[in-house]
Design an enzyme around this catalytic site. Structure first.
Site, short mmCIF file in Angstrom:
data_model
loop_
_atom_site.label_atom_id
_atom_site.label_comp_id
_atom_site.label_asym_id
_atom_site.label_seq_id
_atom_site.Cartn_x
_atom_site.Cartn_y
_atom_site.Cartn_z
N ARG A 180 42.13 54.71 72.74
CA ARG A 180 41.67 55.66 71.74
C ARG A 180 42.00 57.08 72.19
O ARG A 180 42.76 57.77 71.53
CB ARG A 180 40.16 55.46 71.50
CG ARG A 180 39.64 56.16 70.26
CD ARG A 180 38.15 55.92 70.08
NE ARG A 180 37.35 56.49 71.17
CZ ARG A 180 36.02 56.62 71.11
NH1 ARG A 180 35.35 56.20 70.05
NH2 ARG A 180 35.36 57.15 72.13
N MET A 203 22.94 58.34 43.39
CA MET A 203 23.36 59.48 44.21
C MET A 203 22.17 60.24 44.78
O MET A 203 22.17 60.63 45.95
CB MET A 203 24.24 60.43 43.40
CG MET A 203 24.79 61.58 44.22
SD MET A 203 25.80 62.72 43.25
CE MET A 203 27.19 61.69 42.82
N TYR A 215 20.97 51.61 37.38
CA TYR A 215 22.33 51.29 36.97
C TYR A 215 22.58 49.79 36.98
O TYR A 215 22.17 49.07 37.91
CB TYR A 215 23.34 51.95 37.90
CG TYR A 215 23.53 53.43 37.67
CD1 TYR A 215 24.02 53.90 36.46
CD2 TYR A 215 23.22 54.36 38.66
CE1 TYR A 215 24.21 55.26 36.24
CE2 TYR A 215 23.41 55.72 38.46
CZ TYR A 215 23.90 56.16 37.25
OH TYR A 215 24.08 57.50 37.03
N LYS A 221 27.15 65.84 70.39
CA LYS A 221 28.19 66.01 69.37
C LYS A 221 27.63 65.67 67.99
O LYS A 221 26.54 65.09 67.87
CB LYS A 221 29.39 65.13 69.70
CG LYS A 221 29.09 63.63 69.73
CD LYS A 221 30.30 62.83 70.13
CE LYS A 221 29.96 61.34 70.14
NZ LYS A 221 31.14 60.49 70.41
#
Length: 339
Positions: A122, A286, A236, A31
């Protein structure tokens, strides 16, 4: 950015986990795009190694894999039968009475399994729900009865034995193949193995399978290097200030690529030039990470963040998560190569 995935290591880890459950058939959990490593390449490699049962989360994942695997491969869908899904050639693991009746109405002769809730709360039929439809469900001929362990990575946790007892109480005497254990359950021993085991994270080199062969390496290209004077700051918030004249390399990756800002919060994250570790300095942004390479004799074209010395669980420890999340967060900007 280069991600190298060792398919032979994935195959070897699958075989090693299969050998730990000799009385069961070993499936493969593929998965989430094989935990981010590329199901279109990983699943056929596992089929080649001998896997014939595959587990995905969603029908769409199964549909993508169906033409890539032999006709004798069975693909189980953990989310069961949801509205509007094409389940042709797939086996939904039905999780509720509503799913069971919908599936039988829409696919009266389609193969199916049932997921039972043994305490995780679940997915799956709770004991009362199972009791209510058990006779009708068994008469319809399920391919599998399964449940999932909540605490298998903690061998001494009392929930393991409690869930095992609950699973036996719900399934003993049915004559239907059963599955309870993923990687952690395999390592708990034969009582947990039943007919099919479901290797997942252990195949991909993650804990709790500590003996797994490393599967993944990840190199990040150096875009630029610069000299930073003592007293100057980087990144930053100026969260790192050089205490000595330094050489800082900027590499092309960041939190958009699954390398979370939290990895650098303790100041212990390293990138690697061969066998030499270089500290990450400043904040992860990022698309960029800055690294102190002052002590390297030469500046390489790339630095590794995942290698034999620093695997997915090492990164997970630094950012307060688990190896699964590191794997599945690695973004699509990495060029994946397979060996």
């Amino acid at each position: 950015m280069g991600m190298s995935i060792d398919l032979s290591a994935i195959q070897a880890n699958w075989k090693s986990l299969a050998e730990r459950a000799p009385g069961a058939r070993a499936a493969a959990v593929v998965k989430a795009d094989a935990y981010g490593l590329g199901a279109a390449r990983v699943a056929p490699a596992l089929y080649e190694a001998g896997a014939r049962e595959f587990f995905v989360a969603l029908a769409a994942e199964g549909r993508a894999l169906r033409p890539l695997l032999g006709d004798d491969a069975r693909i189980f869908v953990l989310s069961g039968h949801m509205d509007g899904q094409d389940l042709t050639g797939l086996i939904p693991l039905l999780n509720s009475p509503e799913q069971f009746f919908r599936d039988r109405a829409l696919r009266p002769r389609g193969a199916f399994g049932l997921q039972l809730d043994t305490g995780m709360n679940r997915l799956g039929l709770e004991p009362g729900e199972w009791a209510a439809i058990r006779s009708e469900a068994l008469a319809a001929g399920p391919s599998l009865l399964m449940s999932h362990l909540a605490c298998a990575d903690e061998p001494e946790h009392p929930a393991n034995a409690e869930q095992l007892a609950a699973f036996r109480a719900m399934t003993d005497g049915t004559g239907v193949p059963r599955s309870l254990s993923a990687t952690g359950g395999i390592l708990l021993g034969a009582d947990y193995h039943f007919d099919i085991v479901r290797p997942g994270v252990g195949m991909y080199g993650g804990l709790p399978f500590a003996e797994a062969r490393p599967v993944l390496s990840l190199d990040l290209p150096v875009i630029q290097t610069r000299d930073v004077k003592a007293g100057e700051s980087v990144g930053y918030g100026y969260s790192w200030t050089a205490k000595r004249p330094s050489r800082v390399a900027t590499v092309a990756a960041g939190y958009a690529d699954g390398l979370a800002r939290a990895l650098a919060r303790q100041g212990e994250l390293r990138l690697w030039a061969g066998e030499r570790a270089c500290p990450v300095v400043g904040r992860i942004s990022m698309d960029l990470i800055t690294v102190d390479v002052t002590d390297l004799p030469d500046i390489p074209k790339k630095l590794a963040i995942l290698n034999a010395a620093q695997g997915i669980d090492a990164l997970a420890d630094l950012s307060g998560t688990i190896g699964y999340e590191i794997l599945t967060s690695l973004g699509q900007r990495y060029a994946r190569t397979y060996s």
